[in-house]
Write a protein that holds these residues in place. Structure first.
Motif, PDB file in Angstrom:
ATOM      1  N   LEU A   1       0.828  -1.211   0.000  1.00  0.00           N
ATOM      2  CA  LEU A   1       0.000   0.000   0.000  1.00  0.00           C
ATOM      3  C   LEU A   1       0.859   1.255   0.000  1.00  0.00           C
ATOM      4  O   LEU A   1       0.546   2.241  -0.680  1.00  0.00           O
ATOM      5  CB  LEU A   1      -0.946  -0.002   1.210  1.00  0.00           C
ATOM      6  N   ILE A   2       1.953   1.231   0.756  1.00  0.00           N
ATOM      7  CA  ILE A   2       2.871   2.379   0.773  1.00  0.00           C
ATOM      8  C   ILE A   2       3.477   2.587  -0.605  1.00  0.00           C
ATOM      9  O   ILE A   2       3.542   3.711  -1.112  1.00  0.00           O
ATOM     10  CB  ILE A   2       3.982   2.171   1.827  1.00  0.00           C
ATOM     11  N   ALA A   3       3.915   1.503  -1.234  1.00  0.00           N
ATOM     12  CA  ALA A   3       4.576   1.593  -2.539  1.00  0.00           C
ATOM     13  C   ALA A   3       3.689   2.219  -3.602  1.00  0.00           C
ATOM     14  O   ALA A   3       4.182   2.867  -4.521  1.00  0.00           O
ATOM     15  CB  ALA A   3       5.045   0.211  -2.986  1.00  0.00           C
ATOM     16  N   THR A   4       2.382   2.036  -3.478  1.00  0.00           N
ATOM     17  CA  THR A   4       1.466   2.563  -4.498  1.00  0.00           C
ATOM     18  C   THR A   4       0.726   3.826  -4.035  1.00  0.00           C
ATOM     19  O   THR A   4      -0.125   4.331  -4.765  1.00  0.00           O
ATOM     20  CB  THR A   4       0.431   1.492  -4.887  1.00  0.00           C
ATOM     21  N   HIS A   5       1.066   4.305  -2.854  1.00  0.00           N
ATOM     22  CA  HIS A   5       0.397   5.503  -2.333  1.00  0.00           C
ATOM     23  C   HIS A   5       0.835   6.730  -3.134  1.00  0.00           C
ATOM     24  O   HIS A   5       2.019   6.908  -3.406  1.00  0.00           O
ATOM     25  CB  HIS A   5       0.726   5.697  -0.853  1.00  0.00           C
ATOM     26  N   PRO A   6      -0.104   7.580  -3.518  1.00  0.00           N
ATOM     27  CA  PRO A   6       0.243   8.759  -4.321  1.00  0.00           C
ATOM     28  C   PRO A   6       1.273   9.679  -3.648  1.00  0.00           C
ATOM     29  O   PRO A   6       2.138  10.221  -4.332  1.00  0.00           O
ATOM     30  CB  PRO A   6      -1.089   9.493  -4.491  1.00  0.00           C
ATOM     31  N   HIS A   7       1.201   9.829  -2.335  1.00  0.00           N
ATOM     32  CA  HIS A   7       2.161  10.705  -1.657  1.00  0.00           C
ATOM     33  C   HIS A   7       3.577  10.114  -1.729  1.00  0.00           C
ATOM     34  O   HIS A   7       4.561  10.836  -1.949  1.00  0.00           O
ATOM     35  CB  HIS A   7       1.739  10.933  -0.202  1.00  0.00           C
TER      36      HIS A   7
END
Length: 129
Positions: free
Chosen positions: A86-92
């Motif tokens: 989820l972190i890897a694909t998070h926009p931020h």
């Protein structure tokens, strides 16, 4: 802040509420900015080394009258892998990379470490020959 518990007391403080409930797990949301919660943290805080102050989760749970859930290591690794994805694909996060963020260790390194841990757990689960 969230806590996961196997049991909870009949009444929770105003700064804590049950978000989800299943047969064996309560998800509790803590309003960590509430003044009463901040007072409790100050009361439970201990200095573990000069300049470093911490609050033990066990002490906090004891005050709340809850028993923490202790998932097995396999479950924790799976949860960590999901969170890292989820972190890897998070926009931020993606924006940070575009603006030049270059950590010494990256998301792929974390995923690899968890994969190695999962392999070791699986290997140790197998019956000995």
């Amino acid at each position: 802040m969230k806590l996961y518990a196997k049991t909870i007391s009949a009444t929770l403080p105003v700064w804590a509420s049950v978000v989800t409930k299943s047969a064996d797990l309560f998800e509790i949301e803590i309003n960590d900015e509430h003044p009463d919660f901040q007072s409790l943290l100050e009361e439970l805080a201990t200095e573990i080394e000069p300049g470093t102050i911490r609050v033990k989760a066990e002490d906090l749970c004891s005050r709340l009258g809850i028993e923490m859930s202790k998932p097995n290591l396999h479950q924790l690794v799976e949860q960590a892998q999901t969170l890292i994805s989820l972190i890897a694909t998070h926009p931020h996060y993606e924006q940070l990379l575009k603006t030049g963020y270059q950590p010494d260790l990256n998301i792929a390194d974390a995923q690899t470490a968890l994969t190695y841990l999962q392999w070791e757990l699986d290997r140790n689960r197998e019956p000995s020959a």
